[in-house]
Design an enzyme around this catalytic site. Sequence first.
Site, PDB file in Angstrom:
ATOM      1  N   ARG A  52      31.543 -11.460  10.108  1.00  0.00           N
ATOM      2  CA  ARG A  52      30.881 -10.148   9.983  1.00  0.00           C
ATOM      3  C   ARG A  52      31.710  -9.068  10.675  1.00  0.00           C
ATOM      4  NH1 ARG A  52      24.782  -9.668  12.143  1.00  0.00           N
ATOM      5  NH2 ARG A  52      25.852  -9.686  14.153  1.00  0.00           N
ATOM      6  N   LYS A 151      28.382  -3.226  11.393  1.00  0.00           N
ATOM      7  CA  LYS A 151      27.918  -3.224  12.782  1.00  0.00           C
ATOM      8  C   LYS A 151      28.867  -2.310  13.545  1.00  0.00           C
ATOM      9  CE  LYS A 151      25.957  -6.414  16.120  1.00  0.00           C
ATOM     10  NZ  LYS A 151      24.707  -5.710  16.318  1.00  0.00           N
ATOM     11  N   GLU A 184      14.212  -2.516   9.005  1.00  0.00           N
ATOM     12  CA  GLU A 184      14.394  -3.438  10.130  1.00  0.00           C
ATOM     13  C   GLU A 184      13.973  -2.734  11.423  1.00  0.00           C
ATOM     14  OE1 GLU A 184      18.586  -4.377  10.732  1.00  0.00           O
ATOM     15  OE2 GLU A 184      19.179  -2.380  10.064  1.00  0.00           O
TER      16      GLU A 184
HETATM   17  N1  PXG Z   1      19.645  -5.245  12.942  1.00  0.00           N
HETATM   18  C1  PXG Z   1      20.381  -4.447  13.732  1.00  0.00           C
HETATM   19  C2  PXG Z   1      20.442  -3.008  13.427  1.00  0.00           C
HETATM   20  C3  PXG Z   1      21.066  -4.987  14.821  1.00  0.00           C
HETATM   21  O1  PXG Z   1      21.819  -4.192  15.590  1.00  0.00           O
HETATM   22  C4  PXG Z   1      20.187  -7.176  14.238  1.00  0.00           C
HETATM   23  C5  PXG Z   1      19.548  -6.575  13.170  1.00  0.00           C
HETATM   24  C6  PXG Z   1      20.099  -8.663  14.402  1.00  0.00           C
HETATM   25  O2  PXG Z   1      21.327  -9.284  14.057  1.00  0.00           O
HETATM   26  P1  PXG Z   1      21.784 -10.645  14.724  1.00  0.00           P
HETATM   27  O3  PXG Z   1      23.075 -10.965  14.051  1.00  0.00           O
HETATM   28  O4  PXG Z   1      21.941 -10.378  16.187  1.00  0.00           O
HETATM   29  O5  PXG Z   1      20.736 -11.656  14.451  1.00  0.00           O
HETATM   30  C7  PXG Z   1      20.958  -6.372  15.097  1.00  0.00           C
HETATM   31  C8  PXG Z   1      21.616  -6.974  16.289  1.00  0.00           C
HETATM   32  C9  PXG Z   1      20.439  -5.815  21.935  1.00  0.00           C
HETATM   33  C10 PXG Z   1      21.365  -5.547  20.817  1.00  0.00           C
HETATM   34  O6  PXG Z   1      20.923  -5.847  23.099  1.00  0.00           O
HETATM   35  C11 PXG Z   1      21.155  -6.026  19.531  1.00  0.00           C
HETATM   36  C12 PXG Z   1      22.068  -5.717  18.529  1.00  0.00           C
HETATM   37  C13 PXG Z   1      23.113  -4.921  18.854  1.00  0.00           C
HETATM   38  C14 PXG Z   1      23.285  -4.464  20.109  1.00  0.00           C
HETATM   39  C15 PXG Z   1      22.432  -4.780  21.113  1.00  0.00           C
HETATM   40  O7  PXG Z   1      19.239  -5.993  21.673  1.00  0.00           O
HETATM   41  N2  PXG Z   1      22.004  -6.075  17.242  1.00  0.00           N
END
Ligand code: PXG
Length: 293
Positions: A52, A151, A184
């Site tokens: 990703r 991301k 989301e």
């Molecule tokens: N949607 C968004 C917009 C995200 O940033 C997810 C879904 C979940 O993706 P994953 O691959 O983690 O299952 C994210 C994840 C935090 C934090 O500290 C979380 C994310 C980015 C930065 C910080 O909670 N993203």
Amino acid sequence: MGLTIYLDGDFVPQEKAVISVFDHGLLYGDGVFEGIRAYNNRVFRLEEHIERFYESAKTIMMDLPMSQEEMADVVLETCRRNNLQDAYIRLVATRGVGDLGLDPHKCGKPTIFCIAASIQLYNEELYTKGLELVTVPTRRNLAEATNPRIKSLNYLNNIFGKIEAHLAGVAEAIMINQEGYVAEATGDNLFIVKKGKLITPPIHAGILEGVTRNCVMELAVEKGITVEEKLFTRHDIFNADECFLTGTAAECIPVIKVDGRVIGSGKPGDITWDLISAFREQTQTDGPVIFKE
Ligand code: PXG
């Protein structure tokens, strides 16, 4: 204790891990990142995160100066240098140092760094009680403008969501897309359960394709649960039997109230709990080993 940080080919003490004020990651949010977890001496789904990361970089036309395998080794080695078997890992690539103009061509090479820190676990009470959420006025980014699949270091859209959730007195927000469908949460994907089926917005709703989301969908299929990726609205959440969020930091976390409407019984649901425990089990054995025997 100070951390050892990977920065552009070297491992340095955190005081020495400093970046130029001319770095376009800082000046323009021009860059990409991954948030990754290590559990039980393994980096959970490292290959998926690296893939990703490279896809995000490709879309923003940033060439990363090493192979995906080498990047995976950077992550594993950062865990080793910090003696971590359980960790929260942040891998970042910025456009690099340029001038004050926004032209990315003026930036010589990407700045790449990796931080591995011990994990601040969420309070277990959040999982047993469940979260209250609100939908917020700021719409999730339009995929045709800044695609949520990237991301990127540009998280202002999500930060608006967080601020609006806090203004409403809750910790997390549900973001709606430009067409009025559920997208989301600010840093998590969203699922509902209705009549035994697991339903989540499709990628084209304008969401990040979460690594945790994909894992939970696989685990649900293994359990014989029907999984559907389809568009839905707030009404479907209000009338769902269960609701939960998934993300690297939160893992799977139940939601019990949205915009003042109680979801299902008002307690974390059975399917949610089943998937939380399946996910926790999966994290113990999934991903490459950090310290080999
Ligand atoms: N949607 C968004 C917009 C995200 O940033 C997810 C879904 C979940 O993706 P994953 O691959 O983690 O299952 C994210 C994840 C935090 C934090 O500290 C979380 C994310 C980015 C930065 C910080 O909670 N993203």
